[in-house]
Design a protein around this motif. Structure first.
Motif, PDB file in Angstrom:
ATOM      1  N   GLN A   4       0.849  -1.189   0.000  1.00 21.63           N
ATOM      2  CA  GLN A   4       0.000   0.000   0.000  1.00 21.63           C
ATOM      3  C   GLN A   4       0.881   1.235   0.000  1.00 21.63           C
ATOM      4  N   ARG A   5       0.218   2.372  -0.189  1.00 21.90           N
ATOM      5  CA  ARG A   5       0.901   3.661  -0.076  1.00 21.90           C
ATOM      6  C   ARG A   5       0.242   4.441   1.042  1.00 21.90           C
ATOM      7  N   HIS A   7       0.089   8.217   2.624  1.00 20.64           N
ATOM      8  CA  HIS A   7       0.382   9.643   2.428  1.00 20.64           C
ATOM      9  C   HIS A   7      -0.053  10.348   3.699  1.00 20.64           C
ATOM     10  N   GLU A  77      -3.911   9.117   4.591  1.00 18.49           N
ATOM     11  CA  GLU A  77      -4.775   8.267   3.777  1.00 18.49           C
ATOM     12  C   GLU A  77      -3.923   7.160   3.170  1.00 18.49           C
ATOM     13  N   TYR A  78      -4.583   6.060   2.875  1.00 22.70           N
ATOM     14  CA  TYR A  78      -3.940   4.947   2.183  1.00 22.70           C
ATOM     15  C   TYR A  78      -4.465   4.884   0.761  1.00 22.70           C
ATOM     16  N   THR A  79      -3.551   4.651  -0.173  1.00 23.27           N
ATOM     17  CA  THR A  79      -3.916   4.534  -1.578  1.00 23.27           C
ATOM     18  C   THR A  79      -3.128   3.377  -2.193  1.00 23.27           C
ATOM     19  N   GLN A  80      -3.285   3.216  -3.488  1.00 28.86           N
ATOM     20  CA  GLN A  80      -2.554   2.177  -4.216  1.00 28.86           C
ATOM     21  C   GLN A  80      -1.096   2.604  -4.401  1.00 28.86           C
TER      22      GLN A  80
END
Length: 96
Positions: A4-5, A7, A77-80
């Motif tokens: 995951q990413r 930020h 936040e978590y993103t792809q």
């Protein structure tokens, strides 16, 4: 394992207190990639990619930071993930 990413924007007394240095050490220990950067508004931006468990550990650390830091809040936040980072680095302002 799925990555995951994360930020995050860290608010408080987080510049001029070795926050970036301590965060880089933790990120290296956790084997996550990305960067940390002092924003002009006094916040610190963190972008990190790795397995979810290690990102959770990094996020927990962001609330503490260096011994001299005083973290007020962390917006995140978590993103792809993009896979664009090979290591975790400290970014600096580029002057013209």
């Amino acid at each position: 394992m799925t990555k995951q990413r994360l930020h995050a924007i860290v608010h408080g007394r987080v510049q001029g207190v070795s926050y970036r240095f301590f965060t880089k050490q933790m990120a290296d220990t956790l084997d996550v990639t990305g960067y940390i950067y002092n924003q002009p508004d006094g916040t610190v931006e963190v972008v990190a990619e790795g397995v979810p468990q290690e990102l959770e550990r990094l996020l927990t650390f962001l609330y503490e930071g260096s011994p001299a830091a005083q973290v007020e809040r962390v917006d995140f936040e978590y993103t792809q993930p993009t896979g664009e980072y090979l290591a975790f680095t400290i970014r600096f302002i580029l002057l013209d």
